[in-house]
Design an enzyme around this catalytic site. Structure first.
Site, PDB file in Angstrom:
ATOM      1  N   HIS B  66       0.815  -1.225   0.000  1.00 36.10           N
ATOM      2  CA  HIS B  66       0.000   0.000   0.000  1.00 36.10           C
ATOM      3  C   HIS B  66       0.845   1.270   0.000  1.00 36.10           C
ATOM      4  O   HIS B  66       0.497   2.249  -0.660  1.00 36.10           O
ATOM      5  CB  HIS B  66      -0.982  -0.033   1.176  1.00 36.10           C
ATOM      6  N   ASP B  90      -9.979  -3.196   0.224  1.00 38.85           N
ATOM      7  CA  ASP B  90      -9.559  -3.309   1.628  1.00 38.85           C
ATOM      8  C   ASP B  90      -9.296  -1.939   2.265  1.00 38.85           C
ATOM      9  O   ASP B  90      -9.199  -1.827   3.483  1.00 38.85           O
ATOM     10  CB  ASP B  90      -8.341  -4.236   1.774  1.00 38.85           C
ATOM     11  N   ASP B 141     -18.136  -0.884 -11.886  1.00 42.14           N
ATOM     12  CA  ASP B 141     -17.126  -1.560 -12.697  1.00 42.14           C
ATOM     13  C   ASP B 141     -16.056  -0.518 -13.084  1.00 42.14           C
ATOM     14  O   ASP B 141     -16.358   0.462 -13.770  1.00 42.14           O
ATOM     15  CB  ASP B 141     -17.845  -2.098 -13.941  1.00 42.14           C
ATOM     16  N   ASP B 159      -5.344  -0.720  -8.340  1.00 41.68           N
ATOM     17  CA  ASP B 159      -5.077  -1.701  -7.276  1.00 41.68           C
ATOM     18  C   ASP B 159      -5.995  -2.884  -7.515  1.00 41.68           C
ATOM     19  O   ASP B 159      -6.913  -3.156  -6.750  1.00 41.68           O
ATOM     20  CB  ASP B 159      -5.371  -1.030  -5.924  1.00 41.68           C
ATOM     21  N   SER B 160      -5.757  -3.575  -8.624  1.00 45.32           N
ATOM     22  CA  SER B 160      -6.672  -4.633  -9.046  1.00 45.32           C
ATOM     23  C   SER B 160      -6.270  -5.976  -8.486  1.00 45.32           C
ATOM     24  O   SER B 160      -5.154  -6.167  -8.010  1.00 45.32           O
ATOM     25  CB  SER B 160      -6.653  -4.721 -10.573  1.00 45.32           C
ATOM     26  N   ASP B 162      -5.572 -10.031  -9.508  1.00 47.79           N
ATOM     27  CA  ASP B 162      -4.868 -10.616 -10.641  1.00 47.79           C
ATOM     28  C   ASP B 162      -5.877 -10.944 -11.749  1.00 47.79           C
ATOM     29  O   ASP B 162      -7.070 -11.071 -11.480  1.00 47.79           O
ATOM     30  CB  ASP B 162      -4.119 -11.861 -10.175  1.00 47.79           C
ATOM     31  N   PRO B 166     -13.112 -10.990 -12.133  1.00 46.36           N
ATOM     32  CA  PRO B 166     -13.701  -9.779 -12.718  1.00 46.36           C
ATOM     33  C   PRO B 166     -12.651  -8.734 -13.107  1.00 46.36           C
ATOM     34  O   PRO B 166     -12.950  -7.815 -13.862  1.00 46.36           O
ATOM     35  CB  PRO B 166     -14.611  -9.241 -11.600  1.00 46.36           C
TER      36      PRO B 166
END
Lengths: 288, 288
Positions: B66, B90, B141, B159-160, B162, B166
């Site tokens: 982060h 998160d 989305d 910050d996706s 893997d 989705p």
């Protein structure tokens, strides 16, 4: 066609985290007087050497560890002629050391079976280094060997296993003191120091102890895919040469003159690897 | 007392390597319309969030990811006021972004259940960031959201997850192009880029594609104990600001003026993390 299977390391140095590897087949297994040696063929990392259930080295990523434990001290020292390697049975450190114009590289490995198994099943790691005319292989206890050496080496590389089996003695302050005494007056040594995240207390104690012998004690970092625990640390100790004073230009010049072929190491990485995140700096150097 | 047990990740992004964690107990599990969310209490890393069987974040080491995905671009940009976070359920990225004097931090997360579960069981990660007056949370989305933005953001942080569930659309060239268009003319974006060792082909293609939109495309590195695969990469893309031209002194001054409290990031690490080992430089930039 045989199905691949997942193998979880059977031991855990840290008790909290283990590596799971996709395996194609088991190749070799032997219980020696010292430890259990296993070699497997893996899906992602080529052949893998396990000792007592822990990954030691893999064909695919061994270059990271072997280059970083060797070239950083070899390029720091002005003229490394006599080099001692403790452990290193797979031959990877010896291979990298012999890329430099050293006069003698002595390797002291306690377990001859590690050398035999690696030469037979993973010859890509030693690349014939054991047969080099400047290499001398001694099958002996590294702790005992170092104890009998005085003012003898320019560089000592401690390529030990983790402190679970026969390598336990190499994590004893008496050993660090003997390393100090075995080095010449400009001598440098490097210790593999495991995970800088998982072993904070141990590394702090290790640093403190070494500082009572060596004026210069520094940590440098890399990351190795098959070693758990984030940044992997090497501790560099030095009797006279200040690792902070050696400039990038000087290391670049040496690197170029030696015409070193490396897959990981370069002079920029040399210096970048000594830069520590705050939390590592804090636990290594805080007063409390 | 309940016995701890070993949990091997049930999925593997790389098909060759998985993480095994010592677990104390399972805390939460829910199948949402998008994915399976699980939270467990672990022996070495505190609470751990899994999505579709893969570790996403842990209490013990989340600060590394982060801080590095946030402060590197935030200290590179001269005046980041409007920041977009894609994913980040998160709350850890939002927490770090809000340490800077931004006017608005918009977070677009596709799965409200991730936010709910993390706020309830891992509140130490968001530290109340979701309630901050400068934060705006949109459940949508991210791909679609970015498509409708033009010249709108100083910084976009991707910050996706893997590219398995989705998040797959966020690894599509159309998304990179939309990120370019959504950024203001001095805009900077950062993408989490996974393991620099395991995903060499994918990262090379990703770099090539981004170079067709952005004049500056750079990789920087860290190592995260619970993410497999050695060095973990972030890709920084920039429309106008040259990341190589920003000097250490300038970043040090900004860092000091902001009085940032960090556990990992410091201005020296900022620059050291852009230094790449030879093999990474080679596969990212070689002509073949």
């Amino acid at each position: 066609m045989a199905k691949n299977f997942w193998l979880l390391e059977s031991a855990s140095l840290y008790k909290t985290v283990k590596l799971g590897l996709a395996i194609k087949r088991k190749i070799f297994s032997k219980k020696t007087p010292y430890q259990k040696i296993e070699i497997v063929d893996s899906l992602g990392f080529g052949k893998v050497l396990f000792i007592d259930g822990l990954v030691q080295t893999t064909q695919a990523d061994e270059f990271i560890y072997h280059e970083m434990i060797s070239h950083v001290p070899l390029l720091l020292h002005p003229n490394p002629k006599k080099v001692l390697i403790i452990g290193g049975g797979d031959g990877g450190v010896l291979r990298e050391v012999l890329k430099h114009p050293v006069k003698e590289a002595i390797m002291v490995e306690i377990d001859q079976d590690v050398i035999r198994a690696c030469e037979r099943f993973m010859p890509e790691i030693s690349e014939g280094a054991f047969q080099n005319k400047n290499a001398k292989i001694i099958i002996d206890d590294g702790f005992k060997f170092v104890k009998n050496q005085k003012d003898a080496f320019d560089l000592i590389i401690v390529d030990s296993c983790d402190p679970l089996g026969p390598a336990k003695k190499l994590f004893n302050p008496e050993f660090y003191k003997n390393v100090y005494l075995a080095l010449k007056k400009e001598g440098v040594a490097v210790f593999q120091s495991g995970s800088t995240f998982m072993q904070q207390k141990e590394l702090r104690a290790f640093f403190e102890k070494n500082k009572s012998y060596f004026p210069f004690v520094r940590m440098y970092l890399t990351a190795i895919p098959t070693y758990e625990g984030g940044f992997y640390g090497f501790t560099l100790v030095s009797k006279k040469i200040n690792p902070d004073k050696e400039g990038l230009a000087a290391v670049e010049k040496k690197f170029k003159n030696l015409n070193l072929k490396t897959k990981y190491y370069n002079p920029q990485i040399h210096f970048a690897s000594f830069v520590l995140p705050n939390y590592i700096k804090d636990y290594l150097t805080s007063k409390k």
